[in-house]
Design a protein around this motif. Structure first.
Motif, short mmCIF file in Angstrom:
data_model
loop_
_atom_site.label_atom_id
_atom_site.label_comp_id
_atom_site.label_asym_id
_atom_site.label_seq_id
_atom_site.Cartn_x
_atom_site.Cartn_y
_atom_site.Cartn_z
N PHE A 197 0.84 -1.19 0.00
CA PHE A 197 0.00 0.00 0.00
C PHE A 197 0.88 1.25 0.00
O PHE A 197 1.85 1.33 0.74
N SER A 198 0.51 2.22 -0.82
CA SER A 198 1.25 3.47 -0.90
C SER A 198 0.30 4.64 -1.04
O SER A 198 -0.76 4.52 -1.67
N GLN A 199 0.70 5.76 -0.47
CA GLN A 199 -0.08 6.98 -0.67
C GLN A 199 0.33 7.60 -1.99
O GLN A 199 1.51 7.86 -2.25
N ALA A 200 -0.64 7.82 -2.85
CA ALA A 200 -0.37 8.41 -4.15
C ALA A 200 -1.67 8.95 -4.73
O ALA A 200 -2.75 8.47 -4.41
N ASN A 201 -1.55 9.93 -5.58
CA ASN A 201 -2.68 10.53 -6.28
C ASN A 201 -2.70 9.98 -7.69
O ASN A 201 -1.80 10.24 -8.48
#
Length: 446
Positions: A197-201
């Motif tokens: 899981f990664s934070q990304a737009n």
């Protein structure tokens, strides 16, 4: 947004500007989830902010426009993620089958899967369970899951879920992959560790910074956006999709994909699409949205893949966790382990199985046979609509969906499919009315 929703035509409360801000920032059409629901969320967030800091609604508006953290809190409050395990199970079965073919054709390279946006993780973990149960060992696949909301990602990484994450009749997978814990269910660590899981737009990703993905799931997201934002999202997704790869969308988005030049994979009820073989470049024709000043800057990152380095690109929209939610739907009863769901009639189940196997003529005959004995069954008419769609029988499919809605005005799948059909026909207003109708049904159920 050319005009405020009717609920705020006379916006003496000052809430309408927040609706306009959300539209400019994330492309959200307030009517798609209910303008009154947006207003309640704005007021709730404002009251919390005021109790902590003091100030007027004007002060809060300035805080939201100037502070990305406040903007993200408002987005998270506007629409709560609504997702669950094995939603549209045919899509996961199709992905597993296609993954086995991909590995056979390319045995030296693992298959790559992207869930974008992933919300609270149910979709990505369902992919992992499906691949493992198809006999594909964990070292033969990678699953990346991105979302802009750290709150949603924290839930996903914890991998602990309550009853609302388990819906439908078939819950045997829960016994195989979860253990009861703290009033809910904890996912098997081996499965949890198979997803990164990664934070990304999504809309700010640079596709060139990624190794392309064999399978992308971006389901029930595009329907919340206006046309320009849809085209921007589709261009990013197409840039991330490997040659010969498959893109999975939601049932209400199939018309958009066909209109924009993608080819259906012709897998009943999977809502899967491929880039046409003759296309080498991006197939999406729509223009990019106008650039807006971003209200929230996120620094996307990846925990385990050095190739995933997301670089901001235009347009500067923020894609929130709620975008992984399906369109507003009827409330589905959630059953305890002791409860038994009513069984679907065997002959209608058989008709669905035939459709899933691609035996469309036999499936249609079985559905008609069932209707001869049960002429008021909306599910049978819906299935006939799906079969007609797969055959390319446009008028027949629309008739079946309308019949299903006549018999059951709250039939989620029929609403979604008929909305997609109308959108494909160019009747955008009709499609939006159906989606708004689904939202009202969902609000009443809650």
């Amino acid at each position: 947004m050319s005009a405020l929703p009717n609920a705020f035509a006379d916006d003496s409360s000052g809430v309408g500007r927040f609706i306009d801000l959300l539209h400019r920032t994330i492309g959200l059409d307030a009517e798609s989830i209910g303008a009154n629901a947006v207003a309640r969320a704005v007021r709730e967030r404002y009251h919390l902010w005021r109790d902590e800091r003091g100030g007027t609604l004007d002060d809060y508006y300035r805080a939201v426009t100037q502070d990305g953290a406040h903007m993200q809190e408002l987005i998270d409050a506007v629409v709560v993620p609504e997702t669950w395990f094995f939603r549209d199970p045919e899509a996961y079965a199709a992905l597993a089958r296609l993954a086995r073919v991909r590995l056979h054709e390319r045995p030296a390279k693992p298959v790559r899967v992207l869930s974008a946006p992933c919300s609270t993780g149910e979709e990505a973990y369902t992919v992992a369970m499906s691949l493992l149960e198809a006999g594909i060992p964990a070292e033969r696949f990678t699953i990346d899951a991105i979302d802009v909301s750290e709150r949603a990602l924290a839930i996903a990484r914890r991998a602990h879920y309550g009853r609302n994450a388990f819906r439908g009749r078939a819950l045997d997978y829960r016994d195989r992959h979860f253990v009861a814990s703290d009033g809910g269910w904890q996912l098997d660590p081996a499965i949890a560790q198979s997803v990164c899981f990664s934070q990304a737009n999504l809309l700010q990703l640079d596709a060139l910074a990624f190794e392309r993905f064999d399978f992308i799931l971006c389901r029930n997201v595009l329907i919340y956006f206006d046309r320009d934002t849809q085209c921007a999202a589709l261009r990013v997704l197409d840039g991330l999709l490997a040659q010969g790869g498959t893109l999975f969308v939601g049932p209400a988005e199939t018309g958009l994909l066909m209109r924009e030049g993608m080819s259906s994979a012709n897998i009943p009820l999977a809502f899967a699409f491929n880039r046409p073989e003759h296309e080498r470049a991006n197939v999406f024709r729509g223009g990019w949205p106008r650039q807006h000043t971003p209200h929230s800057q996120h620094a996307p990152h990846s925990q385990h893949d050095p190739q995933i380095i997301a670089k901001p690109i235009k347009p500067a929209f923020v894609l929130p966790a709620w975008a992984s939610a399906p369109p507003p739907v009827r409330a589905t009863p959630v059953m305890t382990p002791r409860e038994e769901a009513p069984k679907e009639p065997a002959n209608l189940t058989h008709a669905r199985a035939l459709a899933d196997a691609g035996q469309l003529d036999d499936a249609a005959r079985a559905a008609h046979a069932y209707l001869s004995a049960h002429p008021s069954n909306a599910d049978a008419y819906y299935l006939l609509g799906v079969i007609a769609d797969a055959r390319g029988e446009r008028q027949a499919s629309r008739g079946h969906y309308r019949r299903a809605l006549y018999l059951d005005p709250a039939h989620r799948e029929a609403l979604a499919h008929l909305a997609a059909c109308l959108s494909l026909d160019g009747d955008e207003s009709g499609a939006r009315l159906l989606l708004a109708r689904a939202g009202r049904i969902s609000g009443a159920a809650r």
